[in-house]
Motif scaffolding. Sequence first.
Motif, mmCIF file in Angstrom:
data_model
loop_
_atom_site.group_PDB
_atom_site.id
_atom_site.type_symbol
_atom_site.label_atom_id
_atom_site.label_comp_id
_atom_site.label_asym_id
_atom_site.label_seq_id
_atom_site.Cartn_x
_atom_site.Cartn_y
_atom_site.Cartn_z
ATOM 1 N N GLU A 39 0.847 -1.209 0.000
ATOM 2 C CA GLU A 39 0.000 0.000 0.000
ATOM 3 C C GLU A 39 0.874 1.248 0.000
ATOM 4 O O GLU A 39 0.608 2.206 -0.727
ATOM 5 N N GLN A 40 1.917 1.236 0.818
ATOM 6 C CA GLN A 40 2.823 2.391 0.878
ATOM 7 C C GLN A 40 3.519 2.595 -0.463
ATOM 8 O O GLN A 40 3.628 3.731 -0.953
ATOM 9 N N GLU A 43 1.274 4.022 -3.089
ATOM 10 C CA GLU A 43 0.993 5.439 -2.867
ATOM 11 C C GLU A 43 2.203 6.331 -3.164
ATOM 12 O O GLU A 43 2.076 7.391 -3.773
ATOM 13 N N HIS A 44 3.403 5.889 -2.743
ATOM 14 C CA HIS A 44 4.580 6.749 -2.833
ATOM 15 C C HIS A 44 5.574 6.337 -3.922
ATOM 16 O O HIS A 44 6.533 7.072 -4.167
ATOM 17 N N ARG A 91 -2.465 -6.422 -3.197
ATOM 18 C CA ARG A 91 -2.656 -5.559 -2.022
ATOM 19 C C ARG A 91 -3.936 -5.879 -1.278
ATOM 20 O O ARG A 91 -4.003 -5.762 -0.060
#
Length: 189
Positions: A39-40, A43-44, A91
Amino acid sequence: MTHTTTPTTGTATETGTSSTPHPDSSDFRTSEGLRALLEQLAEHGWRNNSQARELLEFAAERFAPLARKHGLDVWEAASAAFDVMRTPAARKAADPWAVVTHAVRITCIYEERAQGLLCSVHQARRAHISAHHDPERFSDRETPLYEYHPAFQLTDPHHHDQQGDVDVGSSVQAAVADATGLFVLLGWP
Protein backbone atom coordinates in the motif's frame (compact mmCIF):
# COMPACT_ATOMS: atom_id res chain seq x y z
CA MET A 1 -3.50 -28.40 23.17
CA THR A 2 -5.95 -26.23 25.09
CA HIS A 3 -7.22 -22.85 24.06
CA THR A 4 -8.13 -20.14 26.49
CA THR A 5 -9.71 -16.80 25.97
CA THR A 6 -7.99 -13.89 27.59
CA PRO A 7 -10.44 -11.48 29.09
CA THR A 8 -8.56 -8.35 28.05
CA THR A 9 -8.19 -8.95 24.31
CA GLY A 10 -10.86 -11.53 23.57
CA THR A 11 -8.55 -13.57 21.34
CA ALA A 12 -7.87 -17.30 21.57
CA THR A 13 -4.34 -18.28 22.53
CA GLU A 14 -2.51 -21.50 23.09
CA THR A 15 -1.67 -22.22 26.69
CA GLY A 16 1.75 -20.90 27.50
CA THR A 17 2.02 -18.52 24.51
CA SER A 18 1.04 -14.95 24.17
CA SER A 19 -1.10 -13.61 21.38
CA THR A 20 -0.46 -10.55 19.32
CA PRO A 21 -3.76 -9.21 18.01
CA HIS A 22 -2.04 -7.44 15.11
CA PRO A 23 1.08 -8.96 13.56
CA ASP A 24 4.04 -6.69 13.03
CA SER A 25 2.96 -4.64 10.02
CA SER A 26 6.49 -3.36 9.48
CA ASP A 27 7.83 -6.84 8.63
CA PHE A 28 7.07 -7.55 4.98
CA ARG A 29 7.75 -11.26 5.57
CA THR A 30 4.26 -11.48 7.07
CA SER A 31 1.09 -11.08 5.06
CA GLU A 32 0.00 -7.98 6.96
CA GLY A 33 3.47 -6.47 6.65
CA LEU A 34 3.55 -7.14 2.92
CA ARG A 35 0.11 -5.60 2.48
CA ALA A 36 1.16 -2.48 4.41
CA LEU A 37 4.36 -2.12 2.40
CA LEU A 38 2.56 -2.67 -0.92
CA GLU A 39 0.00 0.00 0.00
CA GLN A 40 2.82 2.39 0.88
CA LEU A 41 4.69 1.62 -2.37
CA ALA A 42 1.51 2.03 -4.42
CA GLU A 43 0.99 5.44 -2.87
CA HIS A 44 4.58 6.75 -2.83
CA GLY A 45 6.28 4.76 -5.60
CA TRP A 46 8.93 2.05 -5.74
CA ARG A 47 11.90 4.18 -6.76
CA ASN A 48 14.58 5.04 -4.22
CA ASN A 49 12.79 3.07 -1.51
CA SER A 50 15.13 0.94 0.63
CA GLN A 51 12.28 -1.32 1.76
CA ALA A 52 11.32 -2.00 -1.85
CA ARG A 53 14.90 -3.05 -2.59
CA GLU A 54 14.91 -5.31 0.48
CA LEU A 55 11.55 -6.76 -0.55
CA LEU A 56 12.80 -7.64 -4.02
CA GLU A 57 15.99 -9.17 -2.62
CA PHE A 58 13.86 -11.21 -0.24
CA ALA A 59 11.57 -12.26 -3.12
CA ALA A 60 14.60 -13.33 -5.18
CA GLU A 61 15.81 -15.44 -2.27
CA ARG A 62 12.34 -16.80 -1.52
CA PHE A 63 11.56 -17.82 -5.11
CA ALA A 64 15.08 -19.02 -6.07
CA PRO A 65 14.24 -22.73 -5.62
CA LEU A 66 11.13 -22.33 -7.77
CA ALA A 67 13.12 -20.57 -10.48
CA ARG A 68 15.83 -23.25 -10.45
CA LYS A 69 13.19 -26.00 -10.63
CA HIS A 70 12.00 -24.54 -13.93
CA GLY A 71 15.49 -23.80 -15.27
CA LEU A 72 15.17 -20.04 -14.88
CA ASP A 73 17.34 -17.30 -13.48
CA VAL A 74 16.50 -16.25 -9.93
CA TRP A 75 15.80 -12.70 -11.04
CA GLU A 76 13.21 -13.87 -13.54
CA ALA A 77 11.16 -15.14 -10.60
CA ALA A 78 11.83 -11.91 -8.67
CA SER A 79 10.69 -9.94 -11.71
CA ALA A 80 7.47 -11.96 -11.83
CA ALA A 81 6.97 -11.27 -8.12
CA PHE A 82 7.50 -7.55 -8.73
CA ASP A 83 4.92 -7.56 -11.51
CA VAL A 84 2.24 -9.11 -9.33
CA MET A 85 3.11 -7.02 -6.26
CA ARG A 86 2.21 -3.87 -8.18
CA THR A 87 -1.35 -5.08 -8.79
CA PRO A 88 -4.33 -4.19 -6.60
CA ALA A 89 -5.14 -7.91 -6.35
CA ALA A 90 -1.99 -8.54 -4.31
CA ARG A 91 -2.66 -5.56 -2.02
CA LYS A 92 -6.28 -6.50 -1.39
CA ALA A 93 -5.85 -10.28 -1.04
CA ALA A 94 -6.48 -12.02 2.27
CA ASP A 95 -2.96 -13.45 1.99
CA PRO A 96 -0.76 -11.33 -0.32
CA TRP A 97 2.15 -13.78 -0.16
CA ALA A 98 -0.13 -16.59 -1.38
CA VAL A 99 -1.17 -14.47 -4.37
CA VAL A 100 2.43 -13.57 -5.18
CA THR A 101 3.66 -17.15 -4.79
CA HIS A 102 0.89 -18.53 -6.99
CA ALA A 103 1.52 -15.95 -9.70
CA VAL A 104 5.28 -16.57 -9.66
CA ARG A 105 4.73 -20.33 -9.89
CA ILE A 106 2.41 -19.95 -12.89
CA THR A 107 4.82 -17.53 -14.57
CA CYS A 108 7.74 -19.92 -14.07
CA ILE A 109 5.74 -22.79 -15.56
CA TYR A 110 4.86 -20.81 -18.67
CA GLU A 111 8.33 -19.29 -18.98
CA GLU A 112 9.79 -22.80 -19.05
CA ARG A 113 7.12 -23.90 -21.55
CA ALA A 114 7.85 -20.87 -23.76
CA GLN A 115 11.55 -21.71 -23.81
CA GLY A 116 10.71 -25.27 -24.84
CA LEU A 117 8.34 -24.13 -27.58
CA LEU A 118 10.66 -21.34 -28.74
CA CYS A 119 7.92 -18.74 -28.39
CA SER A 120 6.94 -15.89 -26.08
CA VAL A 121 5.47 -16.43 -22.63
CA HIS A 122 2.30 -14.72 -23.85
CA GLN A 123 1.93 -17.34 -26.60
CA ALA A 124 2.82 -20.23 -24.27
CA ARG A 125 -0.09 -19.26 -22.02
CA ARG A 126 -2.50 -19.94 -24.90
CA ALA A 127 -3.91 -23.48 -24.85
CA HIS A 128 -3.78 -23.94 -28.61
CA ILE A 129 -0.05 -23.08 -28.62
CA SER A 130 1.03 -24.94 -25.48
CA ALA A 131 -0.65 -28.10 -26.77
CA HIS A 132 2.19 -28.53 -29.27
CA HIS A 133 5.24 -30.59 -28.45
CA ASP A 134 8.67 -29.04 -28.06
CA PRO A 135 10.63 -28.76 -31.30
CA GLU A 136 13.25 -31.42 -31.91
CA ARG A 137 16.41 -31.24 -33.93
CA PHE A 138 17.06 -34.03 -36.38
CA SER A 139 20.31 -34.72 -34.53
CA ASP A 140 18.56 -35.15 -31.15
CA ARG A 141 17.68 -38.79 -31.90
CA GLU A 142 19.95 -41.76 -32.30
CA THR A 143 18.02 -43.03 -35.34
CA PRO A 144 17.48 -40.41 -38.05
CA LEU A 145 13.89 -39.25 -38.36
CA TYR A 146 13.71 -40.02 -42.08
CA GLU A 147 14.32 -43.71 -41.39
CA TYR A 148 11.18 -44.30 -39.33
CA HIS A 149 8.72 -41.41 -39.69
CA PRO A 150 5.91 -42.14 -42.18
CA ALA A 151 6.03 -38.63 -43.60
CA PHE A 152 9.49 -39.42 -45.01
CA GLN A 153 8.58 -42.81 -46.46
CA LEU A 154 8.21 -42.21 -50.17
CA THR A 155 7.49 -44.75 -52.81
CA ASP A 156 6.99 -44.06 -56.47
CA PRO A 157 4.78 -46.71 -58.13
CA HIS A 158 6.23 -45.88 -61.57
CA HIS A 159 9.88 -46.75 -60.85
CA HIS A 160 10.70 -50.47 -60.73
CA ASP A 161 13.96 -52.32 -61.05
CA GLN A 162 14.45 -55.52 -63.13
CA GLN A 163 12.78 -57.83 -60.54
CA GLY A 164 9.68 -55.59 -60.30
CA ASP A 165 10.62 -54.15 -56.89
CA VAL A 166 10.24 -50.46 -56.24
CA ASP A 167 13.49 -48.56 -56.73
CA VAL A 168 13.50 -46.48 -53.52
CA GLY A 169 16.80 -44.77 -54.33
CA SER A 170 15.51 -43.14 -57.49
CA SER A 171 12.23 -42.19 -55.74
CA VAL A 172 14.13 -40.35 -53.01
CA GLN A 173 16.35 -38.65 -55.59
CA ALA A 174 13.27 -37.55 -57.53
CA ALA A 175 11.67 -36.18 -54.34
CA VAL A 176 14.83 -34.24 -53.45
CA ALA A 177 15.04 -32.84 -56.97
CA ASP A 178 11.38 -31.77 -56.83
CA ALA A 179 11.84 -30.13 -53.42
CA THR A 180 14.97 -28.31 -54.61
CA GLY A 181 13.11 -27.08 -57.69
CA LEU A 182 10.28 -25.83 -55.50
CA PHE A 183 12.69 -23.88 -53.25
CA VAL A 184 14.35 -22.32 -56.31
CA LEU A 185 10.96 -21.26 -57.66
CA LEU A 186 10.05 -19.75 -54.27
CA GLY A 187 13.26 -17.76 -54.29
CA TRP A 188 14.92 -19.38 -51.28
CA PRO A 189 18.72 -19.12 -51.21
